[in-house]
Design a protein around this motif. Structure first.
Motif, PDB file in Angstrom:
ATOM      1  N   LYS A  35     -11.799   9.756   3.364  1.00 53.72           N
ATOM      2  CA  LYS A  35     -11.240   9.267   4.622  1.00 53.72           C
ATOM      3  C   LYS A  35     -11.590  10.175   5.798  1.00 53.72           C
ATOM      4  CE  LYS A  35      -6.603  11.338   4.195  1.00 53.72           C
ATOM      5  NZ  LYS A  35      -5.148  11.019   4.121  1.00 53.72           N
ATOM      6  N   TYR A  81       0.842  -1.204   0.000  1.00 53.16           N
ATOM      7  CA  TYR A  81       0.000   0.000   0.000  1.00 53.16           C
ATOM      8  C   TYR A  81       0.875   1.252   0.000  1.00 53.16           C
ATOM      9  CZ  TYR A  81      -2.507   3.700   2.606  1.00 53.16           C
ATOM     10  OH  TYR A  81      -3.015   4.893   3.054  1.00 53.16           O
ATOM     11  N   ARG A  90      -3.964   4.329  -2.494  1.00 47.88           N
ATOM     12  CA  ARG A  90      -4.846   5.106  -1.621  1.00 47.88           C
ATOM     13  C   ARG A  90      -6.264   4.537  -1.556  1.00 47.88           C
ATOM     14  NH1 ARG A  90      -1.903   9.015  -4.563  1.00 47.88           N
ATOM     15  NH2 ARG A  90      -0.632  10.429  -3.288  1.00 47.88           N
ATOM     16  N   TYR A 143      -7.374   2.630   1.630  1.00 46.55           N
ATOM     17  CA  TYR A 143      -7.052   3.313   2.887  1.00 46.55           C
ATOM     18  C   TYR A 143      -7.862   2.754   4.056  1.00 46.55           C
ATOM     19  CZ  TYR A 143      -6.966   6.967   6.455  1.00 46.55           C
ATOM     20  OH  TYR A 143      -6.854   7.637   7.649  1.00 46.55           O
TER      21      TYR A 143
END
Length: 462
Positions: A306, A106, A112, A115
């Motif tokens: 996020k 990652y 991303r 995440y």
């Protein structure tokens, strides 16, 4: 104690410390690894990691580890000789192994889009700190200073040296303070349960009371302005601890309840051969685990922003974790198999976590090193893969030896502490025979010499 007596004590301590040579040898090896990390972190040829974003390669590398896992899968029919062991040590190392592989890829390929899943992996590591240490303290009742320092060394020794030598901020190694705090929180919770034994005899009620007190402390700290204390360290530490504020506690709760889970699995898998009823139970358990994972994903994990997901994470991360545990231990057979490749990688999780910053990547994980000419951001994909394999081999080897020497350091310091404790309890140093044989039983009294006689005087309890 006079200066002369202190010098005599130091000489005797040094001469009777049977693992001192191992300790010194380990420090030489650690120094070499630190020097390698310093060179790697400051490697002159590199390019920004953002230019290495490659979703396809991220998935390819995860397929590679899947193949390696399947090839090295081993079934141990004797694993259930002492009863079915769901989430055994081998299995937890395997779990850490595949999560760590995905975590590093990652970072390397700037994936991303996973995440939220990576956040689950980080929380799973902290969860295991509570889970494993709760079971240790519940079984061993070992709340000694030696245990505390030993675990502190295991978690902090090598990362702190890296910070000093390479200049990395501890914020970047945030998993280290998370694990350290998780260990001491678990130790404190188990000790409260131990103290409550004087007042609450049934183990279930006693442990639940201690876990409840621990939860209350968590709430009073993390859900009030008291949590702003973490900003004293840094905003990064504040964020990381907030993201995993209940991870250790859920691990403690799971560690407490796991014995009952083992009994349930044992109950449904006691009669060979496998019956239709057992197959139905296993399938139901696996389906329930899958349902939990899918529920988390569609309700929370699929959130792409996020900043929207992060505030929810501490309260919902346990859903896919418990789902995975249900699936992974859905049958007796599944509890008896594990992958050697993933187990190996899981045993060096801490070291691969910190060394990825300086050897697999560089400049504190912000760049990709170019060791093979032509492996830059515009280089041919095969050359870039060869560059990754070369740096990866160095990185994994360094992590392996860093772990080996950290464990030697940990054991040697514990041995030294036991030696000091023995002296202060008995007033004597171990004989040459005892040094050869290893640890000896230490009486819980300290011998005192009378000023008027060479014979042993009255013993005082310590």
């Amino acid at each position: 104690m006079t200066q002369r007596s202190m010098e005599t004590f130091a000489r005797n301590l040094w001469s009777h410390w049977k693992s001192r040579d191992d300790f010194l040898k380990a420090q030489k090896h650690v120094a070499g690894i630190l020097a390698l990390a310093f060179v790697g972190n400051n490697w002159p040829a590199s390019y920004p990691r953002d230019e290495n974003e490659n979703a396809a390669m991220f998935w390819v590398m995860n397929v590679v580890i899947l193949v390696a896992a399947l090839v090295t899968l081993q079934h141990d029919a004797n694993a259930s000789a002492r009863g079915i062991q769901p989430l055994s040590r081998d299995q937890t190392e395997e779990w850490k192994g595949w999560m760590q592989w995905a975590f590093i890829m990652y970072h390397y390929f700037r994936a991303r889009f996973v995440y939220n899943e990576i956040r689950i992996f980080v929380s799973s590591y902290v969860f295991m700190t509570g889970w494993g240490n709760w079971q240790y303290f519940e079984k061993k009742r070992d709340f000694s200073l030696e245990r505390a320092i030993s675990m502190w060394l295991r978690i902090n020794y090598f990362p702190l040296l890296l910070c000093l030598v390479v200049g990395t901020k501890l914020d970047d190694f945030y998993i280290v303070p998370l694990h350290t705090t998780g260990f001491f929180v678990t130790m404190a919770t188990a000790y409260v349960a131990h103290v409550l034994e004087r007042f609450i005899k049934p183990a279930v009620q006693r442990n639940l009371a201690a876990i409840g007190i621990s939860l209350l402390v968590h709430i009073l700290f993390y859900e009030t302005k008291a949590v702003n204390f973490l900003k004293f360290f840094s905003d990064e530490i504040f964020f990381r601890f907030q993201a995993d504020k209940y991870s250790t506690w859920f691990g403690i709760l799971a560690g407490f309840g796991w014995s009952y889970v083992k009994k349930a699995i044992q109950f449904y898998n006691t009669t060979p051969p496998v019956t239709l009823h057992q197959n139905i139970v296993s399938a139901t358990q696996g389906a329930a685990g899958l349902a939990l994972i899918l529920f988390w994903y569609f309700m929370f994990g699929s959130i792409q922003d996020k900043f929207t997901y992060n505030p929810m994470h501490p309260y919902v991360f346990w859903i896919p974790v418990f789902g995975y545990l249900l699936m992974r231990n859905a049958s007796k057979y599944l509890t008896e198999v594990h992958s050697h490749a993933l187990e190996f990688f899981g045993r060096i999780t801490l070291e691969t976590y910190v060394l990825q910053f300086h050897l697999f990547m560089c400049r504190d994980v912000k760049h990709i090193p170019i060791v093979i000419p032509g492996s830059g951001p515009t280089g041919h994909i095969l050359v870039k893969i060869l560059n990754m394999l070369l740096t990866g081999a160095i990185f994994v080897a360094a992590a392996y030896y860093a772990r080996q020497n950290t464990v030697v350091t940990q054991d040697s310091v514990t041995d030294l502490m036991n030696l000091v404790r023995q002296y202060y309890r008995t007033g004597t140093w171990p004989s040459a025979e005892e040094n050869e044989e290893g640890d000896v039983d230490v009486p819980l009294v300290r011998k005192q010499e009378s000023s008027s006689s060479t014979n042993e005087g009255k013993n005082d309890d310590v």
